[in-house]
Design a protein around this motif. Structure first.
Motif, short mmCIF file in Angstrom:
data_model
loop_
_atom_site.label_atom_id
_atom_site.label_comp_id
_atom_site.label_asym_id
_atom_site.label_seq_id
_atom_site.Cartn_x
_atom_site.Cartn_y
_atom_site.Cartn_z
N LEU A 42 41.95 47.38 40.18
CA LEU A 42 40.86 48.18 40.73
C LEU A 42 40.99 49.62 40.24
O LEU A 42 42.02 50.25 40.43
CB LEU A 42 40.89 48.15 42.26
CG LEU A 42 40.46 46.84 42.92
CD1 LEU A 42 40.60 46.95 44.44
CD2 LEU A 42 39.03 46.49 42.56
N HIS A 149 41.32 40.20 46.35
CA HIS A 149 42.30 41.28 46.15
C HIS A 149 43.66 40.75 45.68
O HIS A 149 44.44 41.52 45.11
CB HIS A 149 42.44 42.10 47.42
CG HIS A 149 41.27 43.00 47.67
ND1 HIS A 149 40.68 43.75 46.68
CD2 HIS A 149 40.57 43.28 48.81
CE1 HIS A 149 39.68 44.44 47.18
NE2 HIS A 149 39.58 44.17 48.47
N ASP A 152 43.25 41.22 42.23
CA ASP A 152 43.27 42.64 41.91
C ASP A 152 44.68 43.22 41.85
O ASP A 152 44.91 44.24 41.19
CB ASP A 152 42.48 43.43 42.97
CG ASP A 152 40.98 43.16 42.91
OD1 ASP A 152 40.49 42.75 41.84
OD2 ASP A 152 40.31 43.34 43.95
#
Length: 216
Positions: A42, A149, A152
């Motif tokens: 990210l 995530h 990520d």
């Protein structure tokens, strides 16, 4: 808002969330202090930022769950609103790997325990999420946070590792929402996992049609 429920029951999704939780915990077991400060996938966030976000996201959903259980009104997911949420993530991002992993583990397990205490008669009660949502939606929303995530974090878990149930469930609900809100976006021909990665802004290859920021 297209309902994120799509066939799975509340308890079935909670079981899936618990499985995704265990997978993230396993990825964090060998995390070093050096890796914590490295960039995640990210932009602008280290791995420490992502882990802290997941922990505070658990706290927010736990607030909703406790409000339902006690009958107390919870006006917002994060005390102090978005600015306080962002500050908490920034403050926690630089902690040692062991503390980050422990925070994530404790907050996430506590949230699951609270959600499991909610009876079926309360599944349709609304919560003050940023979009219209009910108790029944909370496990789905958390499932997405964990799986997306996890990718990520950049620790070897990729879109190819997403469980088939997660991929199909999310595509069934989010592709129609994309079409409804952005009918001019061309949906590419991809494998199911790659299609979901494209849809949520994590494309696996170049040259794909641009997609509006998710969630739409």
């Amino acid at each position: 808002m297209t309902s994120p429920r799509a066939e799975l029951t509340y308890l079935e999704v909670l079981d899936a969330v618990a499985e995704s939780q265990r997978a993230v915990e396993a990825s964090l077991e060998s995390l070093t202090d050096g890796q914590v400060s490295e960039p995640s996938k990210l932009p602008g966030w280290s791995r420490g930022h992502v882990i802290t976000h997941l922990a505070r996201n658990s706290d927010g959903f736990n607030r909703f769950a406790l409000g339902i259980l006690t009958g107390e009104s919870v006006p917002e997911m994060y005390p102090g609103g978005p600015a306080a949420r962002d500050a908490a993530i920034e403050e926690g991002a630089g902690r040692p790997a062991e503390l980050l992993a422990a925070d994530f583990r404790f907050a996430s397990r506590r949230m699951l325990d609270s959600l499991r205490q909610i009876g079926e008669d309360r599944y349709e009660m609304p919560v003050n999420y940023r979009k219209p949502a009910t108790v029944r939606d909370i496990p789905i929303l958390r499932w997405r946070e964990l799986e997306i995530h996890h990718v990520d974090l950049g620790l070897g878990y990729t879109a190819d590792d997403w469980p088939e149930t997660f991929v199909e469930h999310t595509l069934r609900t989010q592709l129609p929402e994309l079409s409804a809100r952005h009918p001019n976006v061309a949906v590419p021909e991809l494998s199911r996992n790659e299609l979901l990665a494209w849809l949520v802004g994590r494309p696996t290859r170049e040259g794909l049609p641009p997609v509006p920021a998710w969630p739409f």
